[in-house]
Scaffold this active site. Structure first.
Site, mmCIF file in Angstrom:
data_model
loop_
_atom_site.group_PDB
_atom_site.id
_atom_site.type_symbol
_atom_site.label_atom_id
_atom_site.label_comp_id
_atom_site.label_asym_id
_atom_site.label_seq_id
_atom_site.Cartn_x
_atom_site.Cartn_y
_atom_site.Cartn_z
ATOM 1 N N TYR A 123 0.825 -1.210 0.000
ATOM 2 C CA TYR A 123 0.000 0.000 0.000
ATOM 3 C C TYR A 123 0.863 1.265 0.000
ATOM 4 O O TYR A 123 0.345 2.358 -0.209
ATOM 5 C CB TYR A 123 -0.913 0.042 1.232
ATOM 6 C CG TYR A 123 -1.890 -1.091 1.368
ATOM 7 C CD1 TYR A 123 -2.087 -2.016 0.349
ATOM 8 C CD2 TYR A 123 -2.628 -1.246 2.541
ATOM 9 C CE1 TYR A 123 -2.989 -3.065 0.495
ATOM 10 C CE2 TYR A 123 -3.535 -2.285 2.690
ATOM 11 C CZ TYR A 123 -3.707 -3.193 1.672
ATOM 12 O OH TYR A 123 -4.606 -4.223 1.826
ATOM 13 N N LEU A 169 -17.568 -3.948 1.605
ATOM 14 C CA LEU A 169 -18.718 -3.224 1.054
ATOM 15 C C LEU A 169 -18.679 -3.202 -0.467
ATOM 16 O O LEU A 169 -19.419 -2.452 -1.105
ATOM 17 C CB LEU A 169 -18.737 -1.787 1.597
ATOM 18 C CG LEU A 169 -18.903 -1.676 3.114
ATOM 19 C CD1 LEU A 169 -18.773 -0.227 3.564
ATOM 20 C CD2 LEU A 169 -20.244 -2.253 3.565
ATOM 21 N N ASN A 194 -19.348 2.945 10.262
ATOM 22 C CA ASN A 194 -18.797 1.610 10.010
ATOM 23 C C ASN A 194 -18.456 0.881 11.301
ATOM 24 O O ASN A 194 -18.500 -0.352 11.356
ATOM 25 C CB ASN A 194 -17.554 1.712 9.134
ATOM 26 C CG ASN A 194 -17.872 2.109 7.707
ATOM 27 O OD1 ASN A 194 -19.030 2.073 7.274
ATOM 28 N ND2 ASN A 194 -16.849 2.496 6.955
ATOM 29 N N ILE A 240 -12.999 -5.153 7.125
ATOM 30 C CA ILE A 240 -12.002 -4.082 7.117
ATOM 31 C C ILE A 240 -12.410 -3.013 6.099
ATOM 32 O O ILE A 240 -11.803 -2.902 5.022
ATOM 33 C CB ILE A 240 -10.605 -4.651 6.795
ATOM 34 C CG1 ILE A 240 -10.300 -5.857 7.690
ATOM 35 C CG2 ILE A 240 -9.518 -3.608 7.005
ATOM 36 C CD1 ILE A 240 -9.131 -6.664 7.219
ATOM 37 N N ARG A 266 -18.637 8.390 8.054
ATOM 38 C CA ARG A 266 -18.633 6.983 7.656
ATOM 39 C C ARG A 266 -17.752 6.145 8.577
ATOM 40 O O ARG A 266 -18.058 4.982 8.842
ATOM 41 C CB ARG A 266 -18.189 6.846 6.199
ATOM 42 C CG ARG A 266 -19.239 7.317 5.212
ATOM 43 C CD ARG A 266 -18.934 6.829 3.805
ATOM 44 N NE ARG A 266 -17.678 7.368 3.301
ATOM 45 C CZ ARG A 266 -17.555 8.510 2.649
ATOM 46 N NH1 ARG A 266 -18.627 9.255 2.430
ATOM 47 N NH2 ARG A 266 -16.381 8.914 2.206
ATOM 48 N N LYS A 295 -12.638 0.623 4.355
ATOM 49 C CA LYS A 295 -11.786 1.809 4.277
ATOM 50 C C LYS A 295 -12.661 3.049 4.247
ATOM 51 O O LYS A 295 -13.651 3.098 3.520
ATOM 52 C CB LYS A 295 -10.910 1.745 3.020
ATOM 53 C CG LYS A 295 -10.123 3.034 2.713
ATOM 54 C CD LYS A 295 -10.820 3.881 1.660
ATOM 55 C CE LYS A 295 -10.100 5.207 1.431
ATOM 56 N NZ LYS A 295 -10.832 6.078 0.465
ATOM 57 N N SER A 296 -12.305 4.052 5.043
ATOM 58 C CA SER A 296 -12.952 5.355 4.939
ATOM 59 C C SER A 296 -12.074 6.419 5.574
ATOM 60 O O SER A 296 -11.469 6.199 6.619
ATOM 61 C CB SER A 296 -14.322 5.362 5.621
ATOM 62 O OG SER A 296 -14.919 6.644 5.492
#
Length: 287
Positions: free
Chosen positions: A63, A202, A253, A241, A249, A243-244
């Protein structure tokens, strides 16, 4: 050494919000995914997420954000023992002393003395060294440098190779969402006692978020469709897991433990399965 893996106990968690990976090692069922965030965006998102209550952060060598994630952790002020930190390493480190070098590099970038969970990111079966990599991870765990080890994107065939070598995998992080449930994969995990961690929980296009099987429970419980899908994930016993980088959010989450879906509602989301394979085939793709 201070703050070793053996000393990391974390804070007490509410029942039903964690899964046990190994004796004394529990992972929060909701973590913050950090791909593709980098730089200040990643640092800021991680720091805010921790302050919102996240205690599980997921990153990876590939990443290109481990240093930024480490900065976000420091910025948050959280005690290291109160956080569950996961990262993953690439195929260049498979075999020999590579796994130990991968750990040292990741730990330096993250600014930590130990990792809670260290994963082989992709099996890269053509390279043929993931069994050796897994054996190297078990040695790091025995030495207390990592609390637990695991894999990501491993198919049942790859997992069987590890088992044949006497290596029992605690956790496998794979792509799971309502339309990509990988039913054979999940069945193998259940049979073998492997914890499933769902990345992209999601989905990527979010089309199923407008399905009645998702929107009806959302209306019933006063939740967002995304919260309903995350509840479906954790109620199925999976780690999720999402991501935001958005405050609202991030909070939403994490807020999926105050309600429960009925059996019928769970079955309705289960029925969204399309049979489509994951986005990337781990027999062909890897890094």
């Amino acid at each position: 050494m201070t703050g070793t893996a053996a000393e990391a106990t974390g804070t007490a968690a509410e029942p039903g919000t964690t899964a046990e990976l190994a004796p004394g090692v529990v992972i929060p069922l909701i973590g913050l995914g950090t791909w593709p965030m980098t730089g200040e965006e990643a640092s800021d998102a991680v720091a805010r997420a921790i302050n919102h209550g996240y205690r599980h952060i997921d990153t990876a060598e590939n990443y290109d954000n481990e240093e930024a994630v480490g900065e976000g952790i420091r910025r948050s002020g959280i005690a290291r023992g109160d956080l569950f930190l996961t990262t993953k390493f690439n195929k260049q480190w498979h075999g020999g002393t590579g796994v130990r070098e991968a750990f040292g590099t990741a730990a330096r970038r993250l600014g930590t003395e130990y990792l809670d969970l260290f994963l082989i990111h992709w099996p890269n079966p053509a390279q043929g060294r993931f069994v050796e990599a897994a054996a190297g991870l078990t040695r790091l765990a025995e030495e207390g440098l990592i609390r637990c080890w695991g894999v990501s994107n491993f198919k049942p065939a790859h997992l069987r190779e590890l088992q044949a070598a006497g290596l029992e995998v605690p956790v496998n992080q794979v792509q799971i969402d309502p339309e990509h449930q990988q039913l054979d994969q999940l069945a193998f995990h259940r049979e073998q006692g492997i914890v499933t961690a769902a990345y992209s929980p999601l989905g990527r296009n979010g089309g199923f978020l407008s399905a009645p099987a998702v929107t009806s429970p959302a209306e019933e419980y006063g939740k967002t469709p995304a919260q309903v899908v995350l509840r479906w994930q954790v109620q199925s016993g999976r780690v999720a897991i999402p991501k935001s980088a958005d405050d609202r959010r991030q909070r939403e989450n994490l807020d999926v433990f105050g309600f429960a879906l009925t059996e019928g509602e769970m079955a309705g989301i289960d029925a969204l399965e399309t049979g489509a394979p994951p986005r990337l085939d781990s027999d062909e793709f890897g890094h």
